[in-house]
Scaffold this motif. Structure first.
Motif, short mmCIF file in Angstrom:
data_model
loop_
_atom_site.label_atom_id
_atom_site.label_comp_id
_atom_site.label_asym_id
_atom_site.label_seq_id
_atom_site.Cartn_x
_atom_site.Cartn_y
_atom_site.Cartn_z
N UNK A 1 0.82 -1.20 0.00
CA UNK A 1 0.00 0.00 0.00
C UNK A 1 0.86 1.26 0.00
N UNK A 2 0.34 2.30 -0.63
CA UNK A 2 1.03 3.60 -0.59
C UNK A 2 1.05 4.17 0.82
N UNK A 3 0.15 3.67 1.69
CA UNK A 3 0.10 4.14 3.07
C UNK A 3 1.00 3.33 4.00
N UNK A 4 1.73 2.38 3.45
CA UNK A 4 2.61 1.56 4.27
C UNK A 4 3.60 2.42 5.03
N UNK A 5 3.63 2.27 6.33
CA UNK A 5 4.53 3.05 7.17
C UNK A 5 4.06 4.45 7.47
N UNK A 6 2.91 4.87 6.87
CA UNK A 6 2.42 6.24 7.04
C UNK A 6 1.05 6.30 7.71
N UNK A 7 0.31 5.22 7.70
CA UNK A 7 -1.04 5.20 8.27
C UNK A 7 -0.98 5.30 9.79
N UNK A 8 -2.10 5.67 10.40
CA UNK A 8 -2.16 5.78 11.86
C UNK A 8 -1.84 4.46 12.53
N UNK A 9 -2.26 3.35 11.90
CA UNK A 9 -2.02 2.04 12.48
C UNK A 9 -0.55 1.68 12.53
N UNK A 10 0.28 2.38 11.74
CA UNK A 10 1.70 2.07 11.67
C UNK A 10 2.49 2.66 12.84
N UNK A 11 1.88 3.60 13.56
CA UNK A 11 2.58 4.27 14.66
C UNK A 11 3.01 3.24 15.71
N UNK A 12 4.28 3.25 16.01
CA UNK A 12 4.81 2.34 17.03
C UNK A 12 5.22 0.98 16.50
N UNK A 13 4.90 0.68 15.24
CA UNK A 13 5.27 -0.62 14.67
C UNK A 13 6.79 -0.65 14.44
N UNK A 14 7.48 -1.73 14.84
CA UNK A 14 8.94 -1.78 14.65
C UNK A 14 9.37 -1.78 13.19
N UNK A 15 8.43 -2.09 12.29
CA UNK A 15 8.75 -2.13 10.86
C UNK A 15 8.34 -0.85 10.13
N UNK A 16 7.93 0.18 10.87
CA UNK A 16 7.38 1.37 10.23
C UNK A 16 8.34 2.01 9.24
N UNK A 17 9.58 2.19 9.62
CA UNK A 17 10.53 2.84 8.73
C UNK A 17 10.82 1.98 7.50
N UNK A 18 10.92 0.66 7.70
CA UNK A 18 11.18 -0.23 6.57
C UNK A 18 10.05 -0.16 5.56
N UNK A 19 8.79 -0.22 6.06
CA UNK A 19 7.63 -0.19 5.17
C UNK A 19 7.51 1.15 4.45
N UNK A 20 7.87 2.22 5.14
CA UNK A 20 7.73 3.54 4.53
C UNK A 20 8.72 3.76 3.40
N UNK A 21 9.87 3.11 3.47
CA UNK A 21 10.91 3.35 2.47
C UNK A 21 11.03 2.23 1.44
N UNK A 22 10.36 1.08 1.69
CA UNK A 22 10.47 -0.05 0.76
C UNK A 22 9.70 0.24 -0.53
N UNK A 23 10.10 -0.34 -1.66
CA UNK A 23 9.37 -0.16 -2.93
C UNK A 23 7.93 -0.63 -2.79
N UNK A 24 7.02 0.09 -3.40
CA UNK A 24 5.60 -0.24 -3.32
C UNK A 24 5.16 -1.01 -4.56
#
Length: 322
Positions: free
Chosen positions: A26-49
């Motif tokens: 998803x384009x919201x990977x690492x950016x959605x409200x549900x991602x807050x506090x997830x240990x993978x947040x930075x990885x998901x936000x920067x990984x190819x979509x």
């Protein structure tokens, strides 16, 4: 020996994602409200979509494979590889059936020894990597046949494991197969997520879950059941391995691993999953595995062989009905 190519970029799938995870594609990977506090947040936000580009190649390669079956268990040492090998031997007993085994237990590849191909190496051709021939109609691929020494440790992180799984699916020249069996490592981690993701377009016909009778094994199988339900893999059924010991001499049976909580039979009833059968212990199974021999051929009168055959016949029936 051939070199193992560097893996292509693969999609990272968090195994501990939050409940409302938008998904790594998803384009919201690492950016959605549900991602807050997830240990993978930075990885998901920067990984190819977007979808993994390897999926298209895998789907094309798998178009000549009729049936794809996963052999799973959350627990190590319950007999996944042994069962996969016997399933492969049994399927190839029919000269009209072409079967293949893909060993994705990357850190603990035992399939080469069990199939008697530990001295063989994987070769490349213009069509891709060639699987190793076990019999005229049974072939296999394993990282164990790509190492300089059987004692070499495979110390890889997730992305490299994912890359090799992708190569086994899209770069191996499997040809026309009736069955492709996938022998998996214990757990519900990188290799499992990769093979399910890569085969989502080609389709997985089902998974067989292996366990032993004791509760410590059943606990891990419950997690594997939860994994299958979450990723949408059909479960063909549960096999209880090492269900008692049969003496090869007197044929007497003893309980070695007591099913303190009801064993696989109770688990099957609780989960609504079919109990495919129970395979008793026979010390000759281990001997055949060590020497790469077909236990079903060597000891057809063993109670374990008869149980294997009944279970395998039921698996064939289930995938053919689909």
């Amino acid at each position: 020996m051939i070199a193992i190519h560097p893996p292509e970029a693969t999609k990272l799938v968090p195994s501990n994602a939050p409940e409302h995870c938008p998904g790594t594609e998803s384009e919201q990977a690492g950016k959605a409200d549900a991602c807050a506090g997830c240990p993978n947040q930075e990885i998901c936000a920067t990984a190819p979509k977007g979808p993994d580009p390897a999926i298209t190649h895998v789907t094309t390669r798998m178009s000549s494979v009729r049936r794809k079956i996963l052999v799973l268990s959350g627990k190590g040492g319950v007999g996944k590889s042994t069962f996969t090998a016997q399933l492969g031997w049994a399927l190839s007993a029919d000269p009209d059936v072409q079967a293949g085994i893909m060993d994705i237990d990357i850190c603990g590849p035992s399939m080469p020894t069990m199939l008697g191909i530990q001295r063989e190496t994987v070769h490349a051709s213009g069509a891709g990597w060639s699987p190793i021939s076990v019999t005229d109609n049974l072939c296999a691929i394993s990282v164990g046949c790509m190492l300089a020494s059987p004692a070499d440790a495979v110390m890889w992180r997730g992305p490299r494991k994912n890359g090799l799984v992708a190569q086994f699916l899209k770069d191996v020249d499997w040809g026309a197969l009736d069955y492709l069996l996938v022998d998996t490592p214990p757990g519900t981690s990188d290799e499992h997520l990769s093979v399910v993701n890569l085969l989502k377009e080609a389709g997985i016909d089902g998974a067989v879950l292996l366990t032993t009778p004791q509760e410590v094994a059943l606990q891990d199988v419950r997690r594997e059941i939860d994994f299958c339900r979450k990723v949408g893999v059909r479960m063909l059924g549960i096999v209880e391995n090492m269900a008692g010991f049969v003496c090869p001499s007197c044929k007497g049976e003893s309980v070695i691993f007591k099913p303190t909580t009801g064993g696989a039979e109770r688990l099957a009833k609780e989960t609504g999953i079919e109990l495919l059968g129970r395979v008793p212990l026979d010390p000759r199974i281990g001997k055949c595995a060590d020497y790469g021999e077909n236990f079903l051929d060597e000891f057809p009168d063993s109670p374990a062989s008869k149980a294997f055959v009944q279970i395998i016949d039921r698996i064939k029936q289930l995938v053919d009905e689909q």
